[in-house]
Design a protein around this motif. Structure first.
Motif, PDB file in Angstrom:
ATOM      1  N   VAL A 298      43.032   6.692  98.783  1.00  0.00           N
ATOM      2  CA  VAL A 298      43.034   7.854  97.891  1.00  0.00           C
ATOM      3  C   VAL A 298      44.051   7.673  96.766  1.00  0.00           C
ATOM      4  CG1 VAL A 298      43.293  10.364  97.739  1.00  0.00           C
ATOM      5  CG2 VAL A 298      42.316   9.340  99.800  1.00  0.00           C
ATOM      6  N   PHE A 299      45.318   7.476  97.110  1.00  0.00           N
ATOM      7  CA  PHE A 299      46.373   7.334  96.110  1.00  0.00           C
ATOM      8  C   PHE A 299      47.032   5.968  96.258  1.00  0.00           C
ATOM      9  CE2 PHE A 299      46.433  11.995  97.118  1.00  0.00           C
ATOM     10  CZ  PHE A 299      45.757  12.386  95.976  1.00  0.00           C
ATOM     11  N   SER A 300      46.979   5.190  95.213  1.00  0.00           N
ATOM     12  CA  SER A 300      47.511   3.828  95.256  1.00  0.00           C
ATOM     13  C   SER A 300      48.964   3.803  94.804  1.00  0.00           C
ATOM     14  CB  SER A 300      46.679   2.908  94.370  1.00  0.00           C
ATOM     15  OG  SER A 300      46.826   3.271  93.004  1.00  0.00           O
ATOM     16  N   VAL A 301      49.652   2.769  95.227  1.00  0.00           N
ATOM     17  CA  VAL A 301      51.022   2.547  94.780  1.00  0.00           C
ATOM     18  C   VAL A 301      51.022   1.940  93.388  1.00  0.00           C
ATOM     19  CG1 VAL A 301      53.140   1.248  95.242  1.00  0.00           C
ATOM     20  CG2 VAL A 301      51.902   2.331  97.121  1.00  0.00           C
ATOM     21  N   GLU A 302      50.105   1.002  93.141  1.00  0.00           N
ATOM     22  CA  GLU A 302      50.032   0.385  91.826  1.00  0.00           C
ATOM     23  C   GLU A 302      49.793   1.442  90.761  1.00  0.00           C
ATOM     24  OE1 GLU A 302      47.757  -3.272  89.510  1.00  0.00           O
ATOM     25  OE2 GLU A 302      46.686  -2.157  91.056  1.00  0.00           O
ATOM     26  N   GLY A 303      50.607   1.421  89.737  1.00  0.00           N
ATOM     27  CA  GLY A 303      50.473   2.362  88.642  1.00  0.00           C
ATOM     28  C   GLY A 303      51.118   3.711  88.882  1.00  0.00           C
ATOM     29  N   GLN A 304      51.581   3.989  90.094  1.00  0.00           N
ATOM     30  CA  GLN A 304      52.140   5.310  90.382  1.00  0.00           C
ATOM     31  C   GLN A 304      53.521   5.466  89.742  1.00  0.00           C
ATOM     32  OE1 GLN A 304      53.250   8.134  94.228  1.00  0.00           O
ATOM     33  NE2 GLN A 304      51.648   6.584  94.434  1.00  0.00           N
ATOM     34  N   ILE A 305      53.694   6.554  89.033  1.00  0.00           N
ATOM     35  CA  ILE A 305      54.952   6.849  88.358  1.00  0.00           C
ATOM     36  C   ILE A 305      55.785   7.751  89.256  1.00  0.00           C
ATOM     37  CG2 ILE A 305      56.010   7.964  86.354  1.00  0.00           C
ATOM     38  CD1 ILE A 305      53.411   7.319  84.815  1.00  0.00           C
ATOM     39  N   LEU A 306      56.963   7.305  89.624  1.00  0.00           N
ATOM     40  CA  LEU A 306      57.903   8.165  90.326  1.00  0.00           C
ATOM     41  C   LEU A 306      58.481   9.131  89.294  1.00  0.00           C
ATOM     42  CD1 LEU A 306      59.799   5.493  92.478  1.00  0.00           C
ATOM     43  CD2 LEU A 306      57.724   6.770  93.068  1.00  0.00           C
ATOM     44  N   TYR A 307      58.488  10.417  89.603  1.00  0.00           N
ATOM     45  CA  TYR A 307      59.014  11.366  88.623  1.00  0.00           C
ATOM     46  C   TYR A 307      59.688  12.532  89.334  1.00  0.00           C
ATOM     47  CZ  TYR A 307      55.014  14.568  89.335  1.00  0.00           C
ATOM     48  OH  TYR A 307      54.087  15.443  89.868  1.00  0.00           O
ATOM     49  N   ARG A 308      60.581  13.194  88.613  1.00  0.00           N
ATOM     50  CA  ARG A 308      61.361  14.286  89.185  1.00  0.00           C
ATOM     51  C   ARG A 308      60.522  15.554  89.339  1.00  0.00           C
ATOM     52  NH1 ARG A 308      66.806  14.148  89.631  1.00  0.00           N
ATOM     53  NH2 ARG A 308      67.832  12.252  88.877  1.00  0.00           N
ATOM     54  N   ARG A 309      60.851  16.308  90.370  1.00  0.00           N
ATOM     55  CA  ARG A 309      60.216  17.605  90.570  1.00  0.00           C
ATOM     56  C   ARG A 309      60.547  18.528  89.408  1.00  0.00           C
ATOM     57  NH1 ARG A 309      62.648  19.606  95.938  1.00  0.00           N
ATOM     58  NH2 ARG A 309      61.386  21.438  95.419  1.00  0.00           N
ATOM     59  N   ARG A 310      59.621  19.456  89.150  1.00  0.00           N
ATOM     60  CA  ARG A 310      59.793  20.425  88.075  1.00  0.00           C
ATOM     61  C   ARG A 310      59.933  21.826  88.657  1.00  0.00           C
ATOM     62  NH1 ARG A 310      60.166  15.890  85.771  1.00  0.00           N
ATOM     63  NH2 ARG A 310      58.944  15.352  83.917  1.00  0.00           N
ATOM     64  N   ASP A 311      60.700  22.649  87.975  1.00  0.00           N
ATOM     65  CA  ASP A 311      60.813  24.056  88.328  1.00  0.00           C
ATOM     66  C   ASP A 311      59.538  24.748  87.859  1.00  0.00           C
ATOM     67  OD1 ASP A 311      61.342  26.866  88.119  1.00  0.00           O
ATOM     68  OD2 ASP A 311      63.474  26.435  88.289  1.00  0.00           O
ATOM     69  N   GLN A 312      58.818  25.398  88.765  1.00  0.00           N
ATOM     70  CA  GLN A 312      57.545  26.010  88.403  1.00  0.00           C
ATOM     71  C   GLN A 312      57.696  27.098  87.342  1.00  0.00           C
ATOM     72  OE1 GLN A 312      54.668  27.150  91.382  1.00  0.00           O
ATOM     73  NE2 GLN A 312      55.532  25.730  92.888  1.00  0.00           N
ATOM     74  N   SER A 313      58.843  27.747  87.295  1.00  0.00           N
ATOM     75  CA  SER A 313      59.007  28.878  86.380  1.00  0.00           C
ATOM     76  C   SER A 313      59.152  28.454  84.930  1.00  0.00           C
ATOM     77  CB  SER A 313      60.212  29.726  86.788  1.00  0.00           C
ATOM     78  OG  SER A 313      61.418  28.996  86.623  1.00  0.00           O
ATOM     79  N   ASN A 314      59.733  27.268  84.679  1.00  0.00           N
ATOM     80  CA  ASN A 314      59.990  26.890  83.286  1.00  0.00           C
ATOM     81  C   ASN A 314      59.690  25.430  82.960  1.00  0.00           C
ATOM     82  OD1 ASN A 314      62.184  25.468  84.385  1.00  0.00           O
ATOM     83  ND2 ASN A 314      63.613  27.155  83.986  1.00  0.00           N
ATOM     84  N   GLY A 315      59.313  24.635  83.941  1.00  0.00           N
ATOM     85  CA  GLY A 315      58.977  23.243  83.682  1.00  0.00           C
ATOM     86  C   GLY A 315      60.150  22.300  83.617  1.00  0.00           C
ATOM     87  N   ALA A 316      61.373  22.814  83.758  1.00  0.00           N
ATOM     88  CA  ALA A 316      62.550  21.947  83.705  1.00  0.00           C
ATOM     89  C   ALA A 316      62.683  21.157  85.000  1.00  0.00           C
ATOM     90  CB  ALA A 316      63.803  22.792  83.483  1.00  0.00           C
ATOM     91  N   VAL A 317      63.364  20.016  84.930  1.00  0.00           N
ATOM     92  CA  VAL A 317      63.603  19.248  86.142  1.00  0.00           C
ATOM     93  C   VAL A 317      64.510  20.046  87.060  1.00  0.00           C
ATOM     94  CG1 VAL A 317      63.304  17.039  84.981  1.00  0.00           C
ATOM     95  CG2 VAL A 317      65.592  18.027  85.140  1.00  0.00           C
TER      96      VAL A 317
END
Length: 809
Positions: A169-188
């Protein structure tokens, strides 16, 4: 040695424009609540790229503070080798920038330019590494440790971040690790220097366990679009009227039509689109290049019709030989934008099965689905923005239909498209669409960017339901859990299903109606498994919660609809998003959610008619006697392949208690003097409440014909299957219980009298009205609903093309 760089786009416009004071305040508040010190952070990392030798590796930095920060003399490191960032960069609050070592490779896979290309690059290992950001003083400003990287790296605490994996379903190749976002404002979220800061974190089923791949606009579409407008809201129902509604909308187009779908195989609709193109309308279709089962010649032919008229068919593709990776696992959204004014969003692909175009006067046959149409300008504008982003030619995963292309081109010479459509088995209940005018609040929900939010979106809506409220879910697939098929609801909960169960625990009435046509009952993540899981919880906890499967229109429930009545107000959610993890996290999907009491009432009526145990009485059943308190004959197959040895009779128990069939008998002998047969059920055979069993002539022949297991048989073809016992005092002892193809009687008796009787064709019994003989494609007589009996066979039974022995409708 410090690295040199070149700026690949007007960079100073990005880095010197400061955010508004309110945005700065929100960002600082988000981070202060988390206890972090605002500053420049590593926001995203692509370490296992798509390009040859991972030349598209990239790191994104973000200024999570409230003041602009100069990056003069800052460095990027893999824990061993460090590279200097170019001088002169001032990063505004909230702003980010992508760093890469190869701007060409980056653009090929991300579809846009990197902000800075470094002439040398640290290089990050695919098996694990450290990504370290050093400030001008050489101190660690931020660090990420992933996979097999050194978790003792200064500035890091705890286990490493792992890419989110689900096999197949979800591959490691190409996957971008990224920080969680605050749902209320989109900030990290605040920086704790741990894996919990990252969106791949396995410990949060809503804001974690996520993936992101090059080309996604995850931050741009982080929140659902919310539009308020006074507008028309039209509900089109498939298979009843959806084709006519959509074709009429296409005919009304003046300037442009944009269509997105998994497939486009409906030839009359293709002709309608071609006719629009010939009258000067700009027609553009964006389709999945690798749908399940592959691209069909029917779709190639549909695109040829459109292209020949001056329209355009584009496909989103993957091609390993050219290192082209499609952005989404599937382009699965189903929508149209007409003249930039009218938006059409629904659950159905543009196929003849979903949108049959036959004359509906004598019925039809197809998939259950819904489309919502609105002329609210903001809805069309948002869809247009998503369409433009997905069809941006900067992405390498787009190719246009070309006649000579062996895959994305013309069908083979001599190919004749299939124009068969519909049928007569399903009686149309919605011959015309429903149209409502009001002031509405629309919410556009799309995957993979914002389908899984509990701050708003679908989960936010369901999360508001409680005592006195109602949730109705009609869905193609709602899995009992996510992750791999060997997992379980505790380890890998399906957040959608968990939210509906939680609503029931708060006192809401919750009903799920899931597909029985496409469903694989043997799969551990089937709708069968979901209903068993849900109904067990309901029974154990005493909840008003029920799940069942159905196939109300012949070719399955393909709908993806949630209806909610909360605090006396009705809400409707319709679109392409189903209850699989891939649909919510990896596909391009689109759904429209709107508050409308009228739309809720209309679709709740549809739901109620489709649900087997919630059926309102149609006109044809106006005289039925309602739920009975005895077992009934529920399905009959009297003309089966070969010697008719696979024929069967299904018996259903609509009561609330298990029935002991000792003393019951089944046969085609109306009286004890007939030269036909009567057979008793084996002693001790039990029929559970709301369940069914199957009596067949030959277990071996039945198994071969229907790929299912009978409960009892007549011929003793399989010692493992119990035999029905001949009654020597009733009928002809030499006769077999074998049904006549020209007509017969099926009689169910008990020691104290007649229980049920069904006749068809030339068969006759004074107590009932018989059914006519079946006409292809119908193969069985099926009682619908299975718990009602009026003794009028054409009222109680439908002629049905899909045998389902042992499975109640």
């Amino acid at each position: 040695m410090a690295a040199t760089s070149r700026l690949s786009r007007p960079f100073w416009l990005l880095v010197t424009v400061l955010c508004a004071t309110m945005a700065v305040g929100l960002l600082a508040h988000t981070l202060s609540v988390a206890g972090a010190t605002p500053g420049v952070l590593i926001d995203s990392v692509l370490y296992d790229g798509y390009a040859l030798d991972d030349a598209d590796e990239a790191v994104r930095l973000v200024n999570a503070g409230a003041a602009a920060i100069s990056l003069n003399d800052w460095r990027l490191s893999d824990g061993t080798t460090s590279v200097a960032l170019p001088g002169g960069i001032v990063l505004a609050p909230g702003a980010g920038l992508w760093l890469t070592g190869d701007a060409v490779a980056f653009r090929a896979h991300f579809g846009h330019d990197a902000d800075v290309e470094l002439s040398s690059w640290p290089g990050f290992s695919n098996v694990g590494d450290e990504v370290v950001l050093l400030d001008a003083a050489g101190a660690t400003a931020d660090v990420l440790v992933y996979s097999g990287g050194n978790t003792l790296q200064s500035g890091w605490s705890g286990t490493a971040v792992e890419p989110y994996r689900v096999a197949g379903v979800f591959s490691v190749e190409g996957q971008i690790l990224y920080r969680r976002r605050d749902q209320s404002n989109g900030a990290v979220v605040g920086d704790s220097n741990t894996a919990a800061d990252w969106a791949q974190s396995p410990h949060d089923v809503i804001d974690g366990r996520k993936v992101r791949y090059p080309g996604w606009a995850g931050d741009r579409f982080f929140r659902p679009a919310v539009i308020t407008a006074t507008a028309a809201l039209t509900i089109a129902v498939a298979p009843d009227n959806a084709y006519a509604v959509i074709a009429r909308a296409v005919r009304a187009a003046d300037t442009s039509i944009r269509l997105a779908s998994l497939t486009l195989e409906n030839m009359p609709l293709a002709e309608e689109l071609a006719a629009a193109a010939r009258r000067g309308v700009t027609v553009t279709a964006l389709l999945e290049g690798g749908p399940p089962g592959g691209l069909t010649d029917q779709e190639r032919a549909a695109c040829r019709i459109i292209e020949s008229a001056g329209g355009a068919c584009w496909f989103m593709i993957a091609d390993d030989t050219r290192r082209i990776h499609d952005r989404y696992r599937f382009m699965h959204a189903k929508y149209l934008i007409i003249d930039d004014k009218v938006a059409v969003i629904g659950s159905e692909n543009f196929s003849p099965d979903s949108l049959p175009y036959d004359d509906k006067a004598d019925g039809t046959w197809g998939r259950r689905g819904v489309f919502l149409l609105t002329d609210a300008p903001g809805v069309a504008a948002h869809l247009a923005a998503v369409f433009a982003d997905d069809l941006n030619a900067a992405h390498a995963d787009l190719t246009r239909w070309t006649a000579a292309d062996p895959v994305y081109g013309a069908p083979p010479p001599g190919f004749i498209p299939d124009t068969a459509s519909g049928g007569i088995t399903y009686t149309v209940r919605f011959p015309a669409p429903a149209v409502f005018y009001n002031h509405y609040t629309f919410e556009l929900i799309q995957a993979p960017e914002n389908a899984l939010r509990d701050y708003d979106s679908l989960l936010g809506l369901v999360g508001r339901a409680g005592a006195g409220d109602t949730l109705l879910v009609q869905q193609l697939s709602e899995r009992p859990y996510w992750g791999t098929t060997t997992s379980n609801p505790a380890a890998d909960p399906n957040p959608r299903l968990a939210a509906t169960i939680a609503a029931a625990r708060r006192g809401a009435e919750v009903r799920l109606l899931l597909d029985a046509f496409f469903d694989d009952p043997d799969s551990p993540v089937s709708n069968v498994a979901t209903c068993a899981y849900v109904n067990q919880i309901a029974q154990t906890e005493g909840l008003t919660l029920h799940c069942e499967r159905a196939n109300p229109t012949g070719l399955g429930i393909h709908n993806k609809m949630v209806l909610a009545r909360i605090d006396g107000r009705g809400y409707v959610h319709v679109g392409s998003i189903n209850g699989t993890e891939l649909s919510n996290k990896g596909n391009r999907e689109m759904a429209l959610q709107v508050q409308s009491d009228a739309a809720y009432a209309y679709l709740a009526d549809l739901f109620s008619h489709d649900a087997p145990r919630l059926l309102y009485t149609p006109l044809v059943m106006a005289g039925h006697s309602g739920v009975v308190d005895r077992v009934l004959i529920s399905e009959v197959a009297y003309d089966t392949p070969g010697l008719d040895e696979a024929e069967y009779v299904e018996i259903a128990n609509p009561t609330g208690a298990t029935v002991d069939l000792s003393g019951y008998a089944l046969g085609d002998a109306v009286s004890s003097q007939d030269f036909e047969d009567m057979r008793h059920f084996p002693p001790g055979l039990m029929l559970p409440a709301h369940d069914a069993l199957v009596v067949t002539l030959s277990a071996v022949a039945f198994r071969e014909a229907f790929h299912a297991e009978p409960d009892v048989e007549i011929l003793n073809s399989d010692p493992a299957v119990p035999d029905m016992l001949d009654d020597p005092n009733w009928g002809d002892p030499a006769a077999l219980f074998q049904l006549g193809n020209a007509g017969d009687e099926i009689v169910l008796i008990r020691w104290d009298g007649l229980v049920d009787v069904v006749t068809y064709g030339a068969g006759y019994h004074s107590a009932v009205v018989g059914c006519p003989l079946l006409v292809a494609p119908a193969r069985v007589l099926e009682r619908v609903p299975y718990w009602a009996d009026s003794d009028v066979c054409p009222v109680d039974f439908r002629a049905w093309a899909l045998p389902s022995p042992g499975e109640l409708p």
